[in-house]
Design a protein around this motif. Structure first.
Motif, PDB file in Angstrom:
ATOM      1  N   ARG A   1      73.900 -10.166  19.415  1.00  0.00           N
ATOM      2  CA  ARG A   1      72.796  -9.721  18.331  1.00  0.00           C
ATOM      3  C   ARG A   1      71.656 -10.792  18.534  1.00  0.00           C
ATOM      4  N   SER A   2      71.859 -11.688  18.507  1.00  0.00           N
ATOM      5  CA  SER A   2      70.742 -12.672  18.388  1.00  0.00           C
ATOM      6  C   SER A   2      70.097 -12.829  19.642  1.00  0.00           C
ATOM      7  N   LEU A   3      70.696 -12.881  20.861  1.00  0.00           N
ATOM      8  CA  LEU A   3      69.956 -13.468  21.910  1.00  0.00           C
ATOM      9  C   LEU A   3      70.136 -12.111  23.187  1.00  0.00           C
ATOM     10  N   ASP A   4      70.398 -10.931  22.955  1.00  0.00           N
ATOM     11  CA  ASP A   4      70.705  -9.866  23.591  1.00  0.00           C
ATOM     12  C   ASP A   4      69.418  -9.816  24.633  1.00  0.00           C
ATOM     13  N   GLY A   5      69.431  -9.754  25.748  1.00  0.00           N
ATOM     14  CA  GLY A   5      68.385  -9.366  26.722  1.00  0.00           C
ATOM     15  C   GLY A   5      67.741 -10.836  27.001  1.00  0.00           C
ATOM     16  N   ARG A   6      67.929 -11.971  26.316  1.00  0.00           N
ATOM     17  CA  ARG A   6      67.434 -13.025  26.764  1.00  0.00           C
ATOM     18  C   ARG A   6      68.462 -14.263  27.392  1.00  0.00           C
ATOM     19  N   ILE A   7      69.907 -13.747  27.583  1.00  0.00           N
ATOM     20  CA  ILE A   7      70.461 -14.557  28.347  1.00  0.00           C
ATOM     21  C   ILE A   7      71.489 -13.753  29.310  1.00  0.00           C
ATOM     22  N   PRO A   8      72.163 -14.163  30.309  1.00  0.00           N
ATOM     23  CA  PRO A   8      72.775 -13.164  31.369  1.00  0.00           C
ATOM     24  C   PRO A   8      74.088 -12.926  30.633  1.00  0.00           C
ATOM     25  N   LEU A   9      74.610 -13.861  29.889  1.00  0.00           N
ATOM     26  CA  LEU A   9      76.213 -13.946  29.820  1.00  0.00           C
ATOM     27  C   LEU A   9      76.637 -14.606  28.439  1.00  0.00           C
ATOM     28  N   VAL A  10      77.709 -14.095  27.646  1.00  0.00           N
ATOM     29  CA  VAL A  10      78.326 -14.658  26.552  1.00  0.00           C
ATOM     30  C   VAL A  10      79.961 -14.613  26.763  1.00  0.00           C
ATOM     31  N   LEU A  11      80.434 -15.904  26.957  1.00  0.00           N
ATOM     32  CA  LEU A  11      81.999 -16.028  27.220  1.00  0.00           C
ATOM     33  C   LEU A  11      82.720 -15.804  25.755  1.00  0.00           C
ATOM     34  N   ASP A  12      83.573 -14.881  25.676  1.00  0.00           N
ATOM     35  CA  ASP A  12      84.137 -14.675  24.348  1.00  0.00           C
ATOM     36  C   ASP A  12      85.477 -15.393  24.365  1.00  0.00           C
ATOM     37  N   ALA A  13      85.595 -16.205  23.443  1.00  0.00           N
ATOM     38  CA  ALA A  13      87.066 -16.632  23.010  1.00  0.00           C
ATOM     39  C   ALA A  13      87.380 -16.497  21.404  1.00  0.00           C
ATOM     40  N   GLY A  14      86.883 -15.571  20.839  1.00  0.00           N
ATOM     41  CA  GLY A  14      87.044 -15.170  19.547  1.00  0.00           C
ATOM     42  C   GLY A  14      86.275 -16.608  18.722  1.00  0.00           C
ATOM     43  N   PRO A  15      86.702 -16.154  17.391  1.00  0.00           N
ATOM     44  CA  PRO A  15      85.865 -16.695  16.383  1.00  0.00           C
ATOM     45  C   PRO A  15      86.147 -18.348  16.516  1.00  0.00           C
ATOM     46  N   THR A  16      85.165 -19.096  16.208  1.00  0.00           N
ATOM     47  CA  THR A  16      85.355 -20.610  16.363  1.00  0.00           C
ATOM     48  C   THR A  16      86.242 -21.050  15.247  1.00  0.00           C
ATOM     49  N   ALA A  17      86.802 -22.334  15.567  1.00  0.00           N
ATOM     50  CA  ALA A  17      87.908 -22.677  14.597  1.00  0.00           C
ATOM     51  C   ALA A  17      87.124 -23.400  13.402  1.00  0.00           C
ATOM     52  N   ILE A  18      86.223 -24.195  13.464  1.00  0.00           N
ATOM     53  CA  ILE A  18      85.566 -25.048  12.442  1.00  0.00           C
ATOM     54  C   ILE A  18      84.378 -24.318  11.913  1.00  0.00           C
ATOM     55  N   GLY A  19      83.620 -23.547  12.580  1.00  0.00           N
ATOM     56  CA  GLY A  19      82.773 -22.872  12.007  1.00  0.00           C
ATOM     57  C   GLY A  19      81.166 -23.364  11.617  1.00  0.00           C
ATOM     58  N   ILE A  20      81.020 -24.553  11.480  1.00  0.00           N
ATOM     59  CA  ILE A  20      79.943 -25.275  11.314  1.00  0.00           C
ATOM     60  C   ILE A  20      79.700 -26.200  12.545  1.00  0.00           C
ATOM     61  N   GLU A  21      78.526 -26.543  12.583  1.00  0.00           N
ATOM     62  CA  GLU A  21      78.029 -27.446  13.777  1.00  0.00           C
ATOM     63  C   GLU A  21      78.589 -28.797  13.332  1.00  0.00           C
ATOM     64  N   SER A  22      78.704 -29.747  14.520  1.00  0.00           N
ATOM     65  CA  SER A  22      79.100 -30.911  14.574  1.00  0.00           C
ATOM     66  C   SER A  22      78.432 -31.796  13.576  1.00  0.00           C
ATOM     67  N   THR A  23      79.106 -33.005  13.146  1.00  0.00           N
ATOM     68  CA  THR A  23      78.528 -34.047  12.266  1.00  0.00           C
ATOM     69  C   THR A  23      77.734 -34.752  13.392  1.00  0.00           C
ATOM     70  N   ILE A  24      76.423 -35.177  12.759  1.00  0.00           N
ATOM     71  CA  ILE A  24      75.654 -36.025  13.679  1.00  0.00           C
ATOM     72  C   ILE A  24      75.344 -37.328  12.985  1.00  0.00           C
ATOM     73  N   VAL A  25      75.810 -38.317  13.753  1.00  0.00           N
ATOM     74  CA  VAL A  25      75.445 -39.677  13.296  1.00  0.00           C
ATOM     75  C   VAL A  25      74.697 -40.430  14.210  1.00  0.00           C
ATOM     76  N   ALA A  26      73.581 -41.140  13.735  1.00  0.00           N
ATOM     77  CA  ALA A  26      73.101 -42.230  14.535  1.00  0.00           C
ATOM     78  C   ALA A  26      73.663 -43.492  14.434  1.00  0.00           C
ATOM     79  N   VAL A  27      74.167 -44.196  15.767  1.00  0.00           N
ATOM     80  CA  VAL A  27      74.742 -45.322  15.641  1.00  0.00           C
ATOM     81  C   VAL A  27      73.934 -46.509  15.986  1.00  0.00           C
ATOM     82  N   GLY A  28      74.000 -47.470  14.897  1.00  0.00           N
ATOM     83  CA  GLY A  28      73.236 -48.705  15.125  1.00  0.00           C
ATOM     84  C   GLY A  28      74.310 -49.954  15.317  1.00  0.00           C
TER      85      GLY A  28
END
Ligand code: TXA
Ligand code: MG
Length: 313
Positions: free
Chosen positions: A159-186
């Protein structure tokens, strides 16, 4: 490009995806967090095609996805604290922002010219198979038009990118559902740039050093804009009792039109969050109201996404 195909993420689908990526075309693929829009991170052209498909500003850098810590070590300097975090949380939903390695092959467009690079080793077998097939790190932002709701299902991507990319691989709903934690490591401290299912407390415990979670208002992760994940209609948060015209998203005791988790389970709520935002956005209701979500554990990451979804654009 004509229209976007959706294929099952089986061996044949993965082979087709790898062939397209090898030609420099971005392909949407499942990960354990959200669907990503993957391209060869070492190719400036492939990375440019990702930015173009998303309509994303090119000052907003991308995460490089790797199959293993050795691949990570070729593009970034893995400080001792980073090795401890990798040991505990990889493969999985943790992205580390690290100093770029001296001869890092990552395209400078992918890092937006920064001296650092964001690296993640995903757990999802499909994403892992694709990186292995290409043999190089894959850059992959979330597979949605820039600024809009992230995709946790193949149909969200289409729905979001129709016509803008050639292919979506479908493996069903994602397990976690929100993006990864991002941490800057010093050397001696960590900075949380984006909350996720690996919480600050978990990072602190694993690394044995403090995690700075202060949101000083400065944009540390350049993509962490105030408005993000934005539906097309107004969003109100902390709403226990809906008004006429609301699509009401419930949680726990607040029933709503649909619930993130009737039992008040935050992991279930995270997994359903973006799908319910997509459904609410597609409904006839002129506004979206969302029940209060506790500001603890995974609730911190959920509320982070919700505040951006509700922010003025
Ligand atoms: O779960 C995820 O992380 C998903 C899946 C596909 O892996 N990817 C994802 O990518 O959420 P994206 O591009 O939507 O978000 C990555 C964030 C952006 O806010 C970007 O600004 C930040 O990471 N980022 C990337 N490189 C960075 C760097 N060198 N320093 C600081 N922030 C960085
Ligand atoms: Mg995103």
């Amino acid at each position: 490009m004509s229209h976007t195909r959706i294929l099952p993420a089986d061996e044949a689908g993965i082979a087709q995806a790898a062939a397209l990526i090898a030609r420099g075309l971005p392909v949407a693929v499942p990960t354990e967090t959200v669907y990503g829009l993957a391209g060869d991170a070492t190719s400036g052209e492939a990375v440019a095609a990702i930015y173009a498909a998303k309509g994303r500003p090119s000052f907003n850098p991308l995460i490089a996805h790797v199959t293993d810590p050795d691949m990570a070590a070729r593009i970034a300097i893995l400080l001792p604290s980073a090795l401890r975090l990798a040991d505990r949380f990889w493969p999985g939903p943790l992205t580390m922002v690290l100093p770029a390695a001296a001869r890092s092959p990552i395209a400078s467009l992918a890092t937006a010219g920064l001296p650092s690079v964001a690296v993640r080793m995903p757990a999802h077998p499909v994403m892992r198979a694709l990186i292995a097939a290409i043999g190089r790190p894959l850059a992959a932002p979330s597979a949605n038009a820039s600024g809009s709701i992230s995709a946790t299902r193949a149909e969200h991507v289409a729905r979001s990118l129709d016509g803008r990319i050639p292919l979506v691989l479908d493996a069903g709903p994602t397990a976690i559902g929100i993006e990864s934690t991002i941490v800057a490591v010093g050397q001696d401290r960590l900075r949380l740039l984006r909350p996720g299912s690996v919480t600050a407390a978990m990072l602190e415990e694993a690394a044995g050093m403090p995690v700075d979670t202060a949101d000083g208002g400065s944009i540390e992760a350049p993509g962490q804009m105030a408005s993000h994940y934005a539906p097309s209609k107004p969003v109100r948060l902390g709403v226990a009792v809906a008004q006429a015209g609301d699509y009401h998203i419930g949680f726990g005791p607040v029933i709503g039109d649909a619930s993130l988790s009737p039992s008040g389970d935050l992991a279930e709520a995270a997994a359903r969050l973006f799908n319910l935002l997509h459904i609410a956005d597609a409904s006839d209701a002129p506004a979206i109201a969302i029940a209060p979500i506790p500001e603890t554990g995974l609730g911190l990451a959920i509320n982070d996404r919700l505040r951006r979804a509700a922010a003025p654009r």
